[in-house]
Design a protein around this motif. Structure first.
Motif, mmCIF file in Angstrom:
data_model
loop_
_atom_site.group_PDB
_atom_site.id
_atom_site.type_symbol
_atom_site.label_atom_id
_atom_site.label_comp_id
_atom_site.label_asym_id
_atom_site.label_seq_id
_atom_site.Cartn_x
_atom_site.Cartn_y
_atom_site.Cartn_z
ATOM 1 N N SER A 132 13.271 3.108 11.481
ATOM 2 C CA SER A 132 12.078 3.595 10.789
ATOM 3 C C SER A 132 11.962 5.121 10.941
ATOM 4 C CB SER A 132 10.836 2.907 11.331
ATOM 5 O OG SER A 132 10.655 3.257 12.686
ATOM 6 N N TRP A 139 13.934 1.217 5.151
ATOM 7 C CA TRP A 139 12.546 1.600 5.334
ATOM 8 C C TRP A 139 12.123 2.560 4.226
ATOM 9 C CZ3 TRP A 139 9.235 -0.439 8.779
ATOM 10 C CH2 TRP A 139 9.756 -1.106 9.898
ATOM 11 N N SER A 140 10.867 2.469 3.802
ATOM 12 C CA SER A 140 10.353 3.481 2.881
ATOM 13 C C SER A 140 10.171 4.778 3.676
ATOM 14 C CB SER A 140 9.038 3.024 2.261
ATOM 15 O OG SER A 140 8.036 2.966 3.257
ATOM 16 N N PRO A 141 10.221 5.937 2.994
ATOM 17 C CA PRO A 141 10.137 7.212 3.722
ATOM 18 C C PRO A 141 8.847 7.357 4.533
ATOM 19 C CG PRO A 141 10.919 7.578 1.493
ATOM 20 C CD PRO A 141 10.521 6.136 1.573
ATOM 21 N N ASP A 142 7.747 6.722 4.117
ATOM 22 C CA ASP A 142 6.513 6.838 4.904
ATOM 23 C C ASP A 142 6.453 5.803 6.044
ATOM 24 O OD1 ASP A 142 5.926 4.460 3.676
ATOM 25 O OD2 ASP A 142 4.275 5.228 2.452
ATOM 26 N N GLN A 169 5.759 2.706 6.020
ATOM 27 C CA GLN A 169 4.762 1.647 5.869
ATOM 28 C C GLN A 169 5.372 0.316 5.419
ATOM 29 O OE1 GLN A 169 1.198 1.985 6.277
ATOM 30 N NE2 GLN A 169 2.012 3.763 7.380
ATOM 31 N N LYS A 170 6.492 0.424 4.705
ATOM 32 C CA LYS A 170 7.078 -0.778 4.103
ATOM 33 C C LYS A 170 8.584 -0.709 4.269
ATOM 34 C CE LYS A 170 5.808 0.696 0.083
ATOM 35 N NZ LYS A 170 5.617 0.854 -1.345
ATOM 36 N N TYR A 219 5.770 -5.699 4.137
ATOM 37 C CA TYR A 219 4.759 -4.850 4.770
ATOM 38 C C TYR A 219 4.088 -5.648 5.875
ATOM 39 C CZ TYR A 219 1.967 -7.473 1.404
ATOM 40 O OH TYR A 219 1.416 -8.485 0.667
ATOM 41 N N TRP A 272 14.918 4.205 -1.616
ATOM 42 C CA TRP A 272 13.532 4.550 -1.911
ATOM 43 C C TRP A 272 13.427 5.956 -2.465
ATOM 44 C CZ3 TRP A 272 9.413 1.310 -1.741
ATOM 45 C CH2 TRP A 272 9.523 0.127 -1.006
ATOM 46 N N ASN A 315 8.554 9.329 -2.760
ATOM 47 C CA ASN A 315 7.124 8.998 -2.772
ATOM 48 C C ASN A 315 6.831 7.616 -2.174
ATOM 49 O OD1 ASN A 315 7.736 7.097 -4.734
ATOM 50 N ND2 ASN A 315 6.576 8.080 -6.373
ATOM 51 N N SER A 316 7.847 6.903 -1.717
ATOM 52 C CA SER A 316 7.704 5.584 -1.089
ATOM 53 C C SER A 316 7.139 4.511 -2.022
ATOM 54 C CB SER A 316 6.809 5.650 0.160
ATOM 55 O OG SER A 316 7.470 6.351 1.177
ATOM 56 N N ASP A 355 -0.433 1.170 -0.086
ATOM 57 C CA ASP A 355 -0.121 2.467 -0.675
ATOM 58 C C ASP A 355 -1.361 3.064 -1.324
ATOM 59 O OD1 ASP A 355 2.682 2.425 -0.144
ATOM 60 O OD2 ASP A 355 2.876 0.904 -1.711
#
Lengths: 378, 158
Positions: free
Chosen positions: A68, A111-114, A116-117, A131, A157, A160-161, A184
């Motif tokens: 992550s 993993w998404s860049p933020d 969260q997911k 998520y 991704w 912007n995720s 999101d």
């Protein structure tokens, strides 16, 4: 500075995927049904990494591993149809199961860049966007299904995720919205689209050969997408907004063996690698892309190596013997193996490069079937 | 151990999401008729008899019946074979073949490799195996391995 800061030979089993933690202190690699965690000496990369943990809850081949963005969680997925999220607690890594709800193997996870997911691609014609659900303390998923009809081989991704690109074995590269309500915040419009409810198909591209797609990657600014396919070509698309034809779609045919993985160094430079065992740098923009250089010197596989006259009675290794049989099979004659030939390829990787990742500015890390993880300066 | 479970059709419940053969072939290619291919082969023969070998080769490689009856594909494949034989018979040096290949564009080179493989699989091609292998060797010398990868992966077969 040398060209290659580090070469790690981590056993001789194939490494399907590898990932460094964001602070580059930890390296995770897949090895058959396990994931091995190594500690890296950050001040001296060339020192041998130290094995600190082995994660072995999967009971089939682990296909992908990702750490992550905050470095706290390790995500793995496997052909046993499961994905696990590992967290370091009380001195050991503890897994949490993810409710993927797929009936075939998971092929790739990111993993998404933020953070969260995450997304898990599968051969069940599904991408699961996962998520965390606090009240139940587990990871749940929503499925991206339509119009996918084949195995997902690669995903990436958007910065912007929200947007997710994927490539599959039917030769399609698609861009979906992975927007999850409640997780999101409303996304800003991008060149890929303005309104982005879950499962919106923002783009669907094919190569003329419709060969398998091996790798997809958004450019750092998110306004372009590059992909590699089994027809030895590299594709690029530059969209310009919802409902409009893309500004340009390029398909650059190369004469190398097919590339598996692609990463961007900046918005006008990519590095690709795969079956040719070497990394190749391409530069360009929306009007055209061109090969810039190969990272390692490589001999041309189509040219015959000149053979030297060795002593007849010299003992030969099993590897050389195998080569002699191969030559006899292919060409109907045998070239006496010379010492030089027996050393294998000139490149560091002695077999297919399976994954490439950005390591630092202008540095990438690679892992391959030969069990090596290598860091290259680009 | 019973391994029958391996034969269970786990897709039976989702018939909709199956990929059909047609979906794997690009849709934007027009169909080629037998008549068109016969006309092209006549044109090619007249080029060959007047010694315009490069023109014959290019015309053959530019008009590929990707979407066509099997019979039409066969005719074209034979025509290409005739061109290759004719060029070889009129140019004794191997290096001459190379010049013909260098003058082709990328697409034509890819198509040439496809037809070399296709002809190697036929009876008449196998009788001239040496000739096809010479063409193959020279083509790969010029192009590298890319066209072979594309021959193996391209869903548009010749």
């Amino acid at each position: 500075m040398t060209k290659v800061p580090a070469v790690y030979q981590l056993g001789h089993l194939p490494i399907k995927d590898h990932c460094f933690s964001p602070d580059r202190s930890i390296l995770a690699i897949t090895k058959e049904n396990m994931v091995e965690i190594y500690k890296i000496n950050q001040s001296n990369l060339s020192l041998k990494p130290q094995l600190i943990a082995t994660l072995n809850d999967h009971d089939k081949t682990v296909t992908s591993v990702d750490i992550s963005p905050d470095g706290s969680k390790i995500l793995t997925c496997s052909q046993d149809r499961n994905a696990l999220v590992w967290e370091f607690k009380n001195g050991e890594y503890k897994p949490t199961l993810v409710l993927l709800r797929i009936h075939r193997g998971a092929t790739v996870c990111k993993w998404s860049p933020d953070g969260q997911k995450f997304a898990v691609g599968s051969s069940d014609r599904i991408i699961a966007i996962c998520y965390y659900e606090e009240e139940n303390d587990w990871w749940v998923s929503k499925h991206l299904k339509k119009p996918i009809k084949s195995t997902i081989t690669t995903i990436d991704w958007h910065p912007n995720s929200i947007l997710l690109a994927c490539g599959s074995t039917d030769g399609h590269v698609r861009v979906f919205s992975g927007y999850i309500k409640g997780i999101d915040s409303k996304p800003d419009p991008t060149v890929w689209g303005t309104k982005l409810p879950f499962q919106t198909l923002c783009g669907d591209f094919i190569n003329e050969t419709q060969a398998w797609i091996h790798g997809v990657k958004f450019s750092p600014n998110g306004d372009a997408l590059a992909w590699t396919a089994h027809d030895s070509s590299i594709g690029f698309v530059y969209p310009q907004g919802e409902g409009l034809e893309p500004k340009s779609i390029l398909n650059l045919k190369t004469n190398y063996l097919p590339f598996i993985s692609v990463v961007w160094i900046n918005d006008s430079t990519i590095v690709v690698g795969g079956f040719n065992c070497n990394l190749v740098v391409f530069k360009g923009k929306e009007s055209s892309w061109k090969e810039a250089y190969q990272i390692e010197e490589q001999k041309d596989l189509t040219k015959e190596t000149p053979h030297t006259n060795d002593d007849e009675d010299q003992e030969i290794s099993s590897h050389q013997a195998l080569n002699m049989f191969k030559q006899l099979d292919l060409k109907g004659r045998v070239n006496k193996p010379s010492q030089k030939q027996s050393k294998g390829l000139k490149t560091i990787h002695q077999n297919t490069i399976n994954s490439i990742r950005n390591f630092k500015n202008n540095q990438v890390s690679t892992s391959g079937i030969d069990g090596k993880v290598v860091i290259f300066n680009v | 151990m019973n391994s029958d479970w391996r034969k269970i059709d786990i897709d039976a419940l989702e018939p909709d999401s199956h990929l059909t053969k047609e979906e794997l072939i690009p849709t934007n290619i027009p169909e080629t008729t037998k008549q068109q291919i016969i006309e092209i082969s006549q044109q090619i023969r007249s080029y060959l008899s007047s010694g315009q070998f490069q023109n014959a080769l290019i015309l053959g490689l530019d008009n590929v019946p990707y979407i066509a009856e099997e019979e039409t594909k066969e005719i074209h494949s034979k025509t290409i074979f005739e061109i290759l034989c004719s060029i070889k018979n009129n140019n004794s040096k191997l290096s001459d073949l190379k010049n013909f290949i260098i003058d082709l564009n990328d697409e034509q080179q890819d198509v040439l490799i496809k037809y070399l493989y296709k002809n190697m699989s036929t009876d008449y091609g196998q009788k001239q195996g040496g000739l096809l292998l010479q063409w193959f060797e020279k083509t790969v010398e010029v192009t590298g391995l890319g066209p072979i990868a594309r021959y193996l992966t391209d869903r548009r077969t010749v």
